[in-house]
Design a protein around this motif. Structure first.
Motif, PDB file in Angstrom:
ATOM      1  N   TRP A  47     -23.563 -26.850  18.330  1.00 40.23           N
ATOM      2  CA  TRP A  47     -24.964 -26.614  18.674  1.00 40.23           C
ATOM      3  C   TRP A  47     -25.466 -27.652  19.682  1.00 40.23           C
ATOM      4  CZ3 TRP A  47     -27.259 -22.284  18.263  1.00 40.23           C
ATOM      5  CH2 TRP A  47     -26.991 -21.412  17.209  1.00 40.23           C
ATOM      6  N   GLN A  48     -24.958 -28.884  19.585  1.00 39.51           N
ATOM      7  CA  GLN A  48     -25.341 -29.892  20.560  1.00 39.51           C
ATOM      8  C   GLN A  48     -24.880 -29.512  21.958  1.00 39.51           C
ATOM      9  OE1 GLN A  48     -27.285 -32.343  20.255  1.00 39.51           O
ATOM     10  NE2 GLN A  48     -27.342 -32.964  18.115  1.00 39.51           N
ATOM     11  N   VAL A  49     -23.699 -28.888  22.060  1.00 33.41           N
ATOM     12  CA  VAL A  49     -23.214 -28.443  23.361  1.00 33.41           C
ATOM     13  C   VAL A  49     -24.142 -27.366  23.935  1.00 33.41           C
ATOM     14  CG1 VAL A  49     -21.317 -27.289  24.557  1.00 33.41           C
ATOM     15  CG2 VAL A  49     -20.829 -29.051  22.850  1.00 33.41           C
ATOM     16  N   VAL A  50     -24.536 -26.409  23.084  1.00 30.49           N
ATOM     17  CA  VAL A  50     -25.435 -25.346  23.539  1.00 30.49           C
ATOM     18  C   VAL A  50     -26.773 -25.928  23.980  1.00 30.49           C
ATOM     19  CG1 VAL A  50     -26.665 -23.267  22.827  1.00 30.49           C
ATOM     20  CG2 VAL A  50     -24.301 -23.615  22.095  1.00 30.49           C
ATOM     21  N   LEU A  51     -27.316 -26.845  23.182  1.00 29.48           N
ATOM     22  CA  LEU A  51     -28.597 -27.448  23.534  1.00 29.48           C
ATOM     23  C   LEU A  51     -28.500 -28.276  24.813  1.00 29.48           C
ATOM     24  CD1 LEU A  51     -29.863 -28.563  19.998  1.00 29.48           C
ATOM     25  CD2 LEU A  51     -30.661 -26.633  21.364  1.00 29.48           C
ATOM     26  N   SER A  52     -27.362 -28.949  25.010  1.00 31.96           N
ATOM     27  CA  SER A  52     -27.202 -29.741  26.229  1.00 31.96           C
ATOM     28  C   SER A  52     -27.196 -28.850  27.471  1.00 31.96           C
ATOM     29  CB  SER A  52     -25.916 -30.557  26.149  1.00 31.96           C
ATOM     30  OG  SER A  52     -24.779 -29.719  26.103  1.00 31.96           O
ATOM     31  N   VAL A  53     -26.605 -27.654  27.364  1.00 37.39           N
ATOM     32  CA  VAL A  53     -26.605 -26.725  28.503  1.00 37.39           C
ATOM     33  C   VAL A  53     -28.032 -26.300  28.841  1.00 37.39           C
ATOM     34  CG1 VAL A  53     -25.861 -24.449  29.294  1.00 37.39           C
ATOM     35  CG2 VAL A  53     -24.259 -25.921  28.051  1.00 37.39           C
ATOM     36  N   PHE A  54     -28.804 -25.927  27.810  1.00 35.74           N
ATOM     37  CA  PHE A  54     -30.193 -25.537  28.045  1.00 35.74           C
ATOM     38  C   PHE A  54     -31.014 -26.715  28.577  1.00 35.74           C
ATOM     39  CE2 PHE A  54     -29.053 -22.027  25.200  1.00 35.74           C
ATOM     40  CZ  PHE A  54     -29.640 -20.963  25.865  1.00 35.74           C
ATOM     41  N   LEU A  55     -30.717 -27.911  28.080  1.00 31.66           N
ATOM     42  CA  LEU A  55     -31.466 -29.080  28.538  1.00 31.66           C
ATOM     43  C   LEU A  55     -31.177 -29.362  30.008  1.00 31.66           C
ATOM     44  CD1 LEU A  55     -33.310 -31.480  27.941  1.00 31.66           C
ATOM     45  CD2 LEU A  55     -31.296 -32.758  27.215  1.00 31.66           C
ATOM     46  N   ILE A  56     -29.919 -29.282  30.412  1.00 32.43           N
ATOM     47  CA  ILE A  56     -29.577 -29.507  31.824  1.00 32.43           C
ATOM     48  C   ILE A  56     -30.267 -28.472  32.709  1.00 32.43           C
ATOM     49  CG2 ILE A  56     -27.685 -29.453  33.488  1.00 32.43           C
ATOM     50  CD1 ILE A  56     -25.893 -30.649  31.353  1.00 32.43           C
ATOM     51  N   PHE A  57     -30.280 -27.222  32.253  1.00 32.05           N
ATOM     52  CA  PHE A  57     -30.959 -26.180  33.023  1.00 32.05           C
ATOM     53  C   PHE A  57     -32.449 -26.483  33.138  1.00 32.05           C
ATOM     54  CE2 PHE A  57     -33.150 -22.042  33.206  1.00 32.05           C
ATOM     55  CZ  PHE A  57     -32.613 -21.564  34.395  1.00 32.05           C
ATOM     56  N   GLY A  58     -33.084 -26.896  32.040  1.00 33.33           N
ATOM     57  CA  GLY A  58     -34.503 -27.227  32.087  1.00 33.33           C
ATOM     58  C   GLY A  58     -34.794 -28.436  32.956  1.00 33.33           C
ATOM     59  N   LEU A  59     -33.939 -29.467  32.893  1.00 39.22           N
ATOM     60  CA  LEU A  59     -34.136 -30.643  33.739  1.00 39.22           C
ATOM     61  C   LEU A  59     -33.955 -30.291  35.211  1.00 39.22           C
ATOM     62  CD1 LEU A  59     -32.265 -33.368  31.638  1.00 39.22           C
ATOM     63  CD2 LEU A  59     -34.723 -32.951  31.771  1.00 39.22           C
ATOM     64  N   GLY A  60     -33.012 -29.388  35.502  1.00 37.10           N
ATOM     65  CA  GLY A  60     -32.853 -28.939  36.882  1.00 37.10           C
ATOM     66  C   GLY A  60     -34.093 -28.222  37.395  1.00 37.10           C
ATOM     67  N   LEU A  61     -34.694 -27.380  36.539  1.00 41.02           N
ATOM     68  CA  LEU A  61     -35.934 -26.713  36.931  1.00 41.02           C
ATOM     69  C   LEU A  61     -37.067 -27.716  37.150  1.00 41.02           C
ATOM     70  CD1 LEU A  61     -36.022 -23.519  34.662  1.00 41.02           C
ATOM     71  CD2 LEU A  61     -35.506 -23.657  37.109  1.00 41.02           C
ATOM     72  N   ALA A  62     -37.141 -28.726  36.279  1.00 40.98           N
ATOM     73  CA  ALA A  62     -38.180 -29.747  36.444  1.00 40.98           C
ATOM     74  C   ALA A  62     -37.989 -30.514  37.747  1.00 40.98           C
ATOM     75  CB  ALA A  62     -38.155 -30.701  35.250  1.00 40.98           C
ATOM     76  N   LEU A 105     -44.489 -40.434  34.536  1.00 40.63           N
ATOM     77  CA  LEU A 105     -44.917 -39.728  33.327  1.00 40.63           C
ATOM     78  C   LEU A 105     -44.010 -38.536  33.036  1.00 40.63           C
ATOM     79  CD1 LEU A 105     -48.826 -39.661  33.563  1.00 40.63           C
ATOM     80  CD2 LEU A 105     -47.372 -41.239  32.298  1.00 40.63           C
ATOM     81  N   GLY A 106     -43.592 -37.829  34.081  1.00 44.15           N
ATOM     82  CA  GLY A 106     -42.684 -36.709  33.873  1.00 44.15           C
ATOM     83  C   GLY A 106     -41.356 -37.159  33.305  1.00 44.15           C
ATOM     84  N   SER A 107     -40.806 -38.238  33.841  1.00 46.46           N
ATOM     85  CA  SER A 107     -39.543 -38.755  33.317  1.00 46.46           C
ATOM     86  C   SER A 107     -39.694 -39.238  31.889  1.00 46.46           C
ATOM     87  CB  SER A 107     -39.054 -39.894  34.213  1.00 46.46           C
ATOM     88  OG  SER A 107     -37.837 -40.415  33.741  1.00 46.46           O
ATOM     89  N   LEU A 108     -40.814 -39.864  31.584  1.00 45.79           N
ATOM     90  CA  LEU A 108     -41.045 -40.343  30.217  1.00 45.79           C
ATOM     91  C   LEU A 108     -41.150 -39.179  29.244  1.00 45.79           C
ATOM     92  CD1 LEU A 108     -41.615 -42.942  28.560  1.00 45.79           C
ATOM     93  CD2 LEU A 108     -44.053 -42.529  28.967  1.00 45.79           C
ATOM     94  N   GLY A 109     -41.894 -38.145  29.614  1.00 47.89           N
ATOM     95  CA  GLY A 109     -42.022 -36.991  28.736  1.00 47.89           C
ATOM     96  C   GLY A 109     -40.714 -36.243  28.557  1.00 47.89           C
ATOM     97  N   LEU A 110     -39.936 -36.093  29.623  1.00 47.86           N
ATOM     98  CA  LEU A 110     -38.649 -35.410  29.510  1.00 47.86           C
ATOM     99  C   LEU A 110     -37.667 -36.222  28.673  1.00 47.86           C
ATOM    100  CD1 LEU A 110     -38.234 -34.049  33.154  1.00 47.86           C
ATOM    101  CD2 LEU A 110     -38.793 -32.746  31.094  1.00 47.86           C
ATOM    102  N   SER A 111     -37.714 -37.531  28.775  1.00 51.88           N
ATOM    103  CA  SER A 111     -36.842 -38.367  27.941  1.00 51.88           C
ATOM    104  C   SER A 111     -37.184 -38.208  26.470  1.00 51.88           C
ATOM    105  CB  SER A 111     -36.973 -39.837  28.361  1.00 51.88           C
ATOM    106  OG  SER A 111     -36.601 -40.019  29.710  1.00 51.88           O
ATOM    107  N   LEU A 112     -38.468 -38.167  26.158  1.00 54.17           N
ATOM    108  CA  LEU A 112     -38.861 -37.955  24.766  1.00 54.17           C
ATOM    109  C   LEU A 112     -38.465 -36.565  24.295  1.00 54.17           C
ATOM    110  CD1 LEU A 112     -40.264 -39.006  22.251  1.00 54.17           C
ATOM    111  CD2 LEU A 112     -42.443 -38.251  23.217  1.00 54.17           C
ATOM    112  N   ALA A 113     -38.602 -35.560  25.164  1.00 49.36           N
ATOM    113  CA  ALA A 113     -38.159 -34.214  24.805  1.00 49.36           C
ATOM    114  C   ALA A 113     -36.652 -34.186  24.549  1.00 49.36           C
ATOM    115  CB  ALA A 113     -38.543 -33.230  25.902  1.00 49.36           C
ATOM    116  N   GLY A 114     -35.883 -34.935  25.357  1.00 50.39           N
ATOM    117  CA  GLY A 114     -34.448 -35.020  25.123  1.00 50.39           C
ATOM    118  C   GLY A 114     -34.120 -35.648  23.784  1.00 50.39           C
TER     119      GLY A 114
END
Length: 553
Positions: free
Chosen positions: A204-219, A183-192
């Motif tokens: 802006w996609q580069v900036v968002l990808s950096v924040f996304l990688i940081f958030g996925l690392g925290l998850a 469920l966590g992987s499914l929700g994170l994929s939809l968030a991505g």
């Protein structure tokens, strides 16, 4: 020995024999090919690209290699104790780390890049002109992510069975952890996928990808820490009723926000003149109804004031976040949207707030906050009619007066910051175009300024470092925390009760003219060409049933 059977196919003038197993495999391929025609074409395309990509092959090979290495290393570390000790739990923890990294990091980021890359390269426009709907595009890419998850699960499943055989962990615990990881992987994929729809500009996609990688690392780190904590227990309390009630409540909230993210991603992919708000606001109302049902049931069952506090707190945070996004919508209604506006009196009174626009969005959030406050007040009154005042469970910290203080001040703060945010964005739109991302950023900065500017001044004055000061009146976090859990001087509390609701009323009245303008929008008639096309589409969807005709007539 393989038997050979004659077949109809010929090569020149001589018959060709084909093995029976190959013939059955050819038939199976034909059946699967026909079945694939019914599948989502985006799912088929994304699955082929993902499973044939070098990134997937390398990642899957690394997962298998890490699983094999941990098997050898874990058995070596356990040593002879593997024959008589219950050591499966620690081996499971290592296998979980190997499995959760691709599930919580690689798959969600791959879903993000699959859609972001198409928007960057301009290939998404080819999909937008087809008959595929935005929700089919989102569901197809999400389905491809699910298939990749299943492949990773299949690679580590034998290792997990090995940990069960070593004892120390039971099968329900293993399935429980894997289910929530899925469920966590499914929700994170939809968030991505949703993050990929925010903007099409590459920087802006580069900036968002950096924040996304940081958030996925925290998850990933948080899930591993949680599993390490859980495997330290002997077993999960599957026999307790409260355990399953908590899981049911969590799953209700999860699927509610999952539906909201899916609707938001589909709305971002549709064309600009379409109605992007009504479906989202319906989901928001459904979420509030489900949450109110759970909190009401818990309040009636246990009778503790903390449930009402949680209800007010979570509802306030929810509607502030939703209000920030609704304030960031464009204030211009397209002709397509205006043709769908309600036209009856009751429809305009109750359904106008579901129409797009920041003014209707602000009123929609405010109305739901008022309903939350009223439900809380009615619940308390009904309880007090049949029961004595419940005993607070937090060492006397929670009383009815403090609960009402939190509700009244919280409503005032949310109204002030949402109203100020809408007014500020309305002024900015007179000079520049305000996209969704910029609108959200402006309102977040407004809240941070109201919190950290007085906090900085407070900490710089030695006499005010301890306790509460009215200097923090613009800081809702500090003020509500002290008003609810600490002690504030009665004179200061009286000033808060006068100033915060009054500011909320003033800001609300300042937004009333925009709300009135939005309410005055009426439905416009369809152009003749659009009406004819709608009738043609309706006729194709439900063709008339042929009736028998007498040839003699």
């Amino acid at each position: 020995m393989t038997t050979l059977e004659p077949v109809v196919a010929r090569d020149g003038d001589e018959p060709v024999s084909e093995p029976a197993d190959r013939r059955w495999w050819s038939r199976a391929e034909q059946v699967l090919g026909r079945f694939s025609e019914w599948l989502n074409p985006i799912l088929v395309k994304e699955t082929r690209q993902a499973l044939k990509s070098r990134q997937f092959g390398i990642t899957f090979a690394l997962v298998l290699a890490c699983g094999w290495v941990w098997s050898m290393l874990g058995v070596a570390l356990i040593g002879p104790g593997i024959f008589y000790g219950a050591q499966g739990v620690w081996l499971f923890a290592g296998y979980y780390v190997v499995l959760s990294f691709p599930l919580l990091v690689i798959v969600p980021f791959g879903a993000f890049r699959s859609l972001a890359g198409e928007r960057e390269d301009g290939t998404y426009e080819m999909l937008s002109v087809t008959t595929l709907k935005p929700r089919q595009i989102v569901s197809g890419k999400l389905g491809s992510a699910v298939l990749q998850m299943l492949v990773y699960f299949s690679g580590i499943a034998p290792c997990l069975a090995f940990t069960y055989m070593l004892e120390g962990i039971d099968m329900p615990t293993i399935l429980f952890m894997l289910f929530y990881t899925f469920l966590g992987s499914l929700g994170l994929s939809l968030a991505g996928l949703l993050i990929a729809t925010v903007t099409a500009e590459k920087h802006w996609q580069v900036v968002l990808s950096v924040f996304l990688i940081f958030g996925l690392g925290l998850a990933f780190w948080g899930s591993c820490a949680l599993v390490f904590e859980m495997v330290g227990w002997n077993s999960l309390p599957f026999q307790d009723e409260e355990f399953w009630i908590g899981n049911a409540a969590f799953l209700t909230g999860y699927w509610g926000y999952f539906a909201l993210l899916a609707a938001a991603a589909s709305a971002q992919l549709t064309f600009a003149s379409d109605n992007r708000s009504t479906a989202l606001r319906m989901v928001m109302v459904a979420q509030q109804v489900l949450f109110a049902g759970w909190m009401g049931w818990a309040w009636l069952k246990y009778g503790e004031m903390e449930f009402l506090l949680v209800f007010l707190m979570m509802s306030g945070l929810h509607w502030y976040a939703m209000g920030v996004f609704m304030n960031s919508e464009s204030g211009e209604l397209s002709q397509r949207v205006r043709r769908q506006l309600p036209q009856s009196f009751l429809g305009r009174a109750f359904l106008t707030w579901f129409a797009p626009g920041p003014a209707t969005g602000f009123m929609f959030a405010f109305a739901n906050l008022i309903s939350v406050a009223l439900m809380t007040l009615i619940g308390v009154l009904i309880w007090l009619m049949f029961n004595p005042m419940p005993t607070p469970s937090w060492s006397g910290a929670m009383t009815l007066e403090r609960l009402l203080t939190f509700g009244g001040l919280g409503l005032g703060y949310v109204t002030v910051y949402l109203g100020l945010g809408r007014l500020l964005l309305s002024g900015l739109r007179r000079f520049i175009q305000v996209p969704m991302l910029l609108g959200v950023l402006v309102q977040v900065l407004l809240l941070l300024a109201g919190c950290f500017i007085p906090l900085t001044i407070h900490l710089m004055i030695p006499d005010l470092r301890r306790g509460y000061s009215l200097l923090e009146i613009t800081n809702p976090i500090w003020t509500l925390g002290y008003a609810t859990f600490e002690s504030i001087v009665p004179d200061e509390l009286f000033i808060l009760w006068c100033a915060v609701p009054l500011a909320g009323v003033v800001i609300f009245l300042a937004n009333v003219p925009a709300v009135v303008t939005a309410v005055r929008h009426v439905r416009i008639a369809k152009p003749r060409r659009v009406a004819e096309e709608d009738l043609l589409i309706e006729a194709q969807r439900s063709p008339p049933t042929p009736e028998p005709v007498n040839p003699l007539d």
